[in-house]
Motif scaffolding. Sequence first.
Motif, PDB file in Angstrom:
ATOM      1  N   ALA A 312       1.028  -1.805  -0.513  1.00 40.07           N
ATOM      2  CA  ALA A 312      -0.190  -0.160  -0.234  1.00 40.07           C
ATOM      3  C   ALA A 312       0.855   1.482   0.058  1.00 40.07           C
ATOM      4  O   ALA A 312       0.653   2.474  -0.597  1.00 40.07           O
ATOM      5  CB  ALA A 312      -1.125   0.431   0.947  1.00 40.07           C
ATOM      6  N   ALA A 313       2.017   1.591   0.698  1.00 41.64           N
ATOM      7  CA  ALA A 313       2.820   2.104   0.939  1.00 41.64           C
ATOM      8  C   ALA A 313       4.151   2.954   0.034  1.00 41.64           C
ATOM      9  O   ALA A 313       4.019   3.938  -0.610  1.00 41.64           O
ATOM     10  CB  ALA A 313       3.551   2.520   1.980  1.00 41.64           C
ATOM     11  N   GLY A 314       4.092   1.810  -1.553  1.00 42.60           N
ATOM     12  CA  GLY A 314       5.081   2.087  -1.903  1.00 42.60           C
ATOM     13  C   GLY A 314       4.687   3.169  -2.800  1.00 42.60           C
ATOM     14  O   GLY A 314       4.883   3.978  -2.728  1.00 42.60           O
ATOM     15  N   PRO A 315       3.335   2.359  -3.558  1.00 39.17           N
ATOM     16  CA  PRO A 315       2.726   2.949  -4.474  1.00 39.17           C
ATOM     17  C   PRO A 315       1.950   3.464  -4.583  1.00 39.17           C
ATOM     18  O   PRO A 315       0.350   3.868  -4.660  1.00 39.17           O
ATOM     19  CB  PRO A 315       2.477   2.097  -5.748  1.00 39.17           C
ATOM     20  N   ALA A 316       2.608   4.747  -3.518  1.00 37.49           N
ATOM     21  CA  ALA A 316       1.066   5.673  -3.184  1.00 37.49           C
ATOM     22  C   ALA A 316       0.253   6.705  -4.123  1.00 37.49           C
ATOM     23  O   ALA A 316      -0.845   6.057  -4.045  1.00 37.49           O
ATOM     24  CB  ALA A 316       1.776   6.513  -1.492  1.00 37.49           C
ATOM     25  N   GLU A 317       1.040   7.230  -4.556  1.00 34.12           N
ATOM     26  CA  GLU A 317       0.525   8.337  -5.707  1.00 34.12           C
ATOM     27  C   GLU A 317      -0.230   7.114  -6.533  1.00 34.12           C
ATOM     28  O   GLU A 317      -1.573   7.624  -6.640  1.00 34.12           O
ATOM     29  CB  GLU A 317       1.709   8.254  -6.150  1.00 34.12           C
ATOM     30  N   LEU A 318       0.018   5.923  -7.394  1.00 28.10           N
ATOM     31  CA  LEU A 318      -0.865   5.076  -7.629  1.00 28.10           C
ATOM     32  C   LEU A 318      -2.198   4.681  -7.508  1.00 28.10           C
ATOM     33  O   LEU A 318      -3.130   4.978  -8.682  1.00 28.10           O
ATOM     34  CB  LEU A 318       0.141   3.442  -8.374  1.00 28.10           C
ATOM     35  N   TRP A 319      -1.797   4.284  -5.773  1.00 29.94           N
ATOM     36  CA  TRP A 319      -3.200   3.596  -5.634  1.00 29.94           C
ATOM     37  C   TRP A 319      -4.240   4.924  -5.633  1.00 29.94           C
ATOM     38  O   TRP A 319      -4.919   4.575  -5.426  1.00 29.94           O
ATOM     39  CB  TRP A 319      -2.537   3.180  -4.357  1.00 29.94           C
ATOM     40  N   LEU A 320      -3.861   6.123  -4.611  1.00 34.95           N
ATOM     41  CA  LEU A 320      -4.844   6.932  -4.319  1.00 34.95           C
ATOM     42  C   LEU A 320      -5.246   7.489  -5.937  1.00 34.95           C
ATOM     43  O   LEU A 320      -6.769   8.090  -6.261  1.00 34.95           O
ATOM     44  CB  LEU A 320      -4.294   8.354  -4.297  1.00 34.95           C
ATOM     45  N   ARG A 321      -4.075   7.620  -6.909  1.00 35.92           N
ATOM     46  CA  ARG A 321      -4.889   8.065  -8.336  1.00 35.92           C
ATOM     47  C   ARG A 321      -6.133   7.064  -8.837  1.00 35.92           C
ATOM     48  O   ARG A 321      -7.507   7.268  -9.166  1.00 35.92           O
ATOM     49  CB  ARG A 321      -3.780   8.485  -8.960  1.00 35.92           C
ATOM     50  N   LEU A 322      -5.410   5.554  -8.750  1.00 31.68           N
ATOM     51  CA  LEU A 322      -6.874   4.311  -9.258  1.00 31.68           C
ATOM     52  C   LEU A 322      -7.743   5.261  -8.848  1.00 31.68           C
ATOM     53  O   LEU A 322      -9.040   4.683  -9.653  1.00 31.68           O
ATOM     54  CB  LEU A 322      -5.644   3.471  -9.633  1.00 31.68           C
ATOM     55  N   VAL A 323      -7.698   4.472  -7.414  1.00 31.25           N
ATOM     56  CA  VAL A 323      -8.936   4.081  -6.641  1.00 31.25           C
ATOM     57  C   VAL A 323     -10.065   5.940  -6.425  1.00 31.25           C
ATOM     58  O   VAL A 323     -11.212   5.123  -6.431  1.00 31.25           O
ATOM     59  CB  VAL A 323      -8.553   3.434  -5.018  1.00 31.25           C
ATOM     60  N   PHE A 324      -8.898   6.879  -5.981  1.00 30.35           N
ATOM     61  CA  PHE A 324      -9.942   7.551  -5.440  1.00 30.35           C
ATOM     62  C   PHE A 324      -9.465   9.329  -7.326  1.00 30.35           C
ATOM     63  O   PHE A 324     -11.025   9.863  -6.834  1.00 30.35           O
ATOM     64  CB  PHE A 324      -9.435   8.708  -4.426  1.00 30.35           C
ATOM     65  N   GLY A 325      -8.914   9.030  -7.992  1.00 31.63           N
ATOM     66  CA  GLY A 325      -8.376   9.809  -8.776  1.00 31.63           C
ATOM     67  C   GLY A 325      -7.007  11.200  -8.091  1.00 31.63           C
ATOM     68  O   GLY A 325      -7.543  11.108  -7.437  1.00 31.63           O
ATOM     69  N   ALA A 326      -7.332  11.543  -9.391  1.00 37.42           N
ATOM     70  CA  ALA A 326      -5.921  12.407  -9.531  1.00 37.42           C
ATOM     71  C   ALA A 326      -5.979  14.027  -7.508  1.00 37.42           C
ATOM     72  O   ALA A 326      -5.281  14.441  -7.867  1.00 37.42           O
ATOM     73  CB  ALA A 326      -5.613  13.401 -10.998  1.00 37.42           C
TER      74      ALA A 326
END
Length: 424
Positions: A312-326
């Motif tokens: 969860a913590a490593g690619p944090a930016e990726l998860w936030l963009r995919l799940v919640f949006g930019a």
Amino acid sequence: MTVLRTLLARLRGRALLSLLDQGAVSGFGFLAGIAAARLIDMEAFGRLALVLIVAGFAQGLHNALVTAPLMTLAGTVRSPARYAAAVNAGALVLAAGLALGVAGTLALYFALRGEAVPVGLVTAAGALTLAQNLQLTVRRLLFAYDGGAVALAMDLARAAAFPVAVAGLWAAGIPLNATRLVELLAVTAFATTLPVLAGRAARPGRRPLATAARRHWQMARWLLPVVLVTFGQEQLVWLLAGGALGDEALGGLRASQYLVGIVVLMLAATENVVPTGAGRAYEAGGEPALRAYLLGVTRRLGVPVGLLLALAAGPAELWLRLVFGAPYVPFAPCLRWLALGVAFIFLRDMVAQIFRARRRTDVIFRAFAISFAVSLALVQPLIGRYGAAGAAAVVAIAHGASLLALLAALGRAALPQPERPERC
């Protein structure tokens, strides 16, 4: 792969049902939060987060007074049927009082901000508090007395009912907002809990009710202050961050919490099994059996917990963009801090089970009081300098402080005590 196979081999019976049930509960909360973030804007999502924070605090009080003592005491009572009836009766009264408290607190909050009190939102928040506290009590009782399959069916039914209700409003052209989402959460909780509760209703009698209340209070008198100080070290930080940085920051912090939710799921699932197992181990074999039991649980869960947090913590930016949006990507540092905090929570909860089994909840309270003091000392400077990331850092550091305090208490208890000189 060997660790995974070993873990799966051990997840049978009550443990497997517990994990599946908590998956339904936490998975529902996770997906409902994502849906809310997608369906309403960040500011409205922040307001929804405010309601959930206050209702969550009320649930913490309910847990301290009812369900946490229940899971330790359930395996030691002589008459499970009378005990369960007493717990249900007390839980209903307490949940109703907490519902009124949540509604009043939110009304006061909006009034102090100079805003008109949103009666619909406040009322829905009170109903949600009542429904979820009753559901929590029913779930714990079912797991304590071999009704895990019924608990799983109840929670799966709620998880299925909510998206159906949301889709129904959408199909009817009714716009969604924070109030309607809270209303749907309350209605689905009531609809799936009341049939189970009614089917197991029984008169507890005055004596069993008084006995249960007394035994619960022996543990809750220290667990209750723990709720107050943990509120100060986490939820209060979110509220202060929202007040200082705006509702969007509160929404971003809440979104980051959702992305460590799968690990919190595993930790919450242990509450259905570990306290009762620890209590039974302590009753049967004393301190050696208790420590052996908890070390085994820690080893089995430690590897998957660590791997999931790193993922969860490593690619944090990726998860936030995919799940919640930019718009949520800037909150990636918050996600990393919160992942560290969850690692501390896991270790701390395992140590705390030792003191719960010993009925030494006062030690747990003192550990959380220390973390509360750390939180208060750091919250203003870190939020002022680092913004939302600083708020998340405060929470992680505070959890680490409570872990260290419990380990220190455990070390002191293990030291040999000096002999007292004989009196003449």
